[in-house]
Design a protein around this motif. Structure first.
Motif, PDB file in Angstrom:
ATOM      1  N   LYS A 275       0.375  -7.680  10.733  1.00 12.52           N
ATOM      2  CA  LYS A 275       0.567  -8.250   9.396  1.00 12.52           C
ATOM      3  C   LYS A 275      -0.502  -7.748   8.432  1.00 12.52           C
ATOM      4  O   LYS A 275      -0.215  -7.395   7.281  1.00 12.52           O
ATOM      5  N   THR A 276      -1.748  -7.711   8.899  1.00 12.49           N
ATOM      6  CA  THR A 276      -2.847  -7.235   8.058  1.00 12.49           C
ATOM      7  C   THR A 276      -2.638  -5.773   7.670  1.00 12.49           C
ATOM      8  O   THR A 276      -2.834  -5.396   6.507  1.00 12.49           O
ATOM      9  N   LEU A 277      -2.239  -4.949   8.627  1.00 13.00           N
ATOM     10  CA  LEU A 277      -2.035  -3.526   8.348  1.00 13.00           C
ATOM     11  C   LEU A 277      -0.852  -3.300   7.409  1.00 13.00           C
ATOM     12  O   LEU A 277      -0.888  -2.411   6.548  1.00 13.00           O
ATOM     13  N   ILE A 278       0.197  -4.105   7.560  1.00  5.15           N
ATOM     14  CA  ILE A 278       1.353  -3.982   6.661  1.00  5.15           C
ATOM     15  C   ILE A 278       0.938  -4.315   5.228  1.00  5.15           C
ATOM     16  O   ILE A 278       1.313  -3.638   4.272  1.00  5.15           O
ATOM     17  N   LYS A 279       0.129  -5.369   5.084  1.00  3.00           N
ATOM     18  CA  LYS A 279      -0.262  -5.831   3.754  1.00  3.00           C
ATOM     19  C   LYS A 279      -1.335  -4.953   3.119  1.00  3.00           C
ATOM     20  O   LYS A 279      -1.352  -4.767   1.905  1.00  3.00           O
TER      21      LYS A 279
END
Length: 317
Positions: A275-279
């Motif tokens: 999720k962090t990498l997507i955002k």
């Protein structure tokens, strides 16, 4: 939709970008891990630092309950509520003190303004698209993921409960927007009343005595998982033998300290990292899947949607 407030008022200079980093570090030092910094289109050292800072912020925010060796069954937290009442056009009519503190604005700076002035460009477009549909009903409730931009240029990204209702005074339809943030310590130096919450894990106590050495081994396993999310874990008895303990102590000690099983923790951390990498990165979904150890896109997408209620591609769009 009005011109985005953030884009209009925030200069895109290196000096200002550094000031945002400084502001976010100060918030983290106070125990507020709910802010982030919006990534820029630039590809320089400051942009790389912003990505790393956002990732570290999420890591610390998720882990702060488990600081120290003690079992954190009752960890005091401060609750801050973001709450707004808007008219049918999206103009802000009422705000709470907590909202003003979170956003770093005075009430007079928010009231009378359009909600999209305080949203990121992406969230502003989402708001305009979604609200037209909900206003067709007399009453409606939904959850909307929104990114608010504070007066300091930081980003508050959160799922918000949005309710449409009809005002009793005949003034038409209104929006009630609510979300809740948790802070480790006192969130603001404004003298606001602090609402505390006790988080209870509800873990059954097992008859296992953990020495300081046992606890350190379990924390080493925790760190090993965090640092090797792309790799599969060995069987628990092999892992325990490798770390110098037994399977029973490893299983129940880990659950006692971290509130979940080792394999559930691994999946949770993989999803959180994804999720962090997507955002906060420009990596492709395929690259993120490989970096976080999922076997297939189908498995990853299903697990991600089960956890966050939104698909990976929708989160990025």
């Amino acid at each position: 939709m009005e011109t985005n407030h953030y884009k209009r008022n925030m200069p895109n200079s290196d000096d200002f970008r550094v000031k945002r980093i400084q502001k976010m570090l100060l918030e983290m030092a106070k125990g507020n891990f709910f802010y982030s910094i919006e990534p820029s289109d630039k590809n320089d050292n400051i942009a790389s630092l912003v990505v790393l800072l956002n990732m570290v912020n999420e890591e610390i925010g998720a882990a702060f309950i488990h600081q120290g060796f003690a079992n954190a069954h009752h960890t005091p937290q401060c609750v801050i509520q973001l709450s707004l009442i808007l008219d049918a056009q999206g103009q802000i009519e009422l705000v709470t003190n907590g909202t003003c503190s979170l956003m770093s604005y005075l009430p007079k700076d928010l009231i009378g303004k359009h909600i999209t002035e305080f949203l990121s460009e992406k969230s502003g477009k989402k708001w305009t698209k979604k609200m037209a549909k909900h206003l067709k009903r007399e009453r409606s409730e939904t959850v909307l993921f929104l990114e608010f931009v504070t007066n300091d240029g930081l980003v508050l990204a959160k799922d918000c409960q949005l309710s449409v209702y009809k005002a009793l005074d005949g003034s038409g339809q209104k929006f009630l927007l609510n979300s809740v943030f948790f802070s480790k310590g006192e969130p603001f130096d404004t003298g606001l009343p602090k609402k505390t919450l006790k988080v209870t894990k509800g873990i059954k106590e097992h008859k296992v005595t953990l020495t300081p050495e046992d606890i350190q081994i379990i924390r080493d396993v925790h760190d090993m998982i965090i640092n090797n999310l792309e790799k599969d874990l060995p069987r628990l008895n092999d892992l325990a033998r490798q770390m110098g303990t037994n399977e029973y102590k490893l299983k129940y000690g880990f659950k006692q300290i971290y509130g979940t099983t080792i394999f559930r923790f691994l999946t949770r951390e993989r999803l959180r990292m994804a999720k962090t990498l997507i955002k906060h990165s420009t990596l492709t979904i395929k690259q993120i899947i490989q970096m976080t150890g999922f076997k297939s896109k189908t498995h990853f997408s299903r697990a991600f949607k089960d956890k966050y209620g939104i698909s990976p591609t929708d989160l990025r769009s």
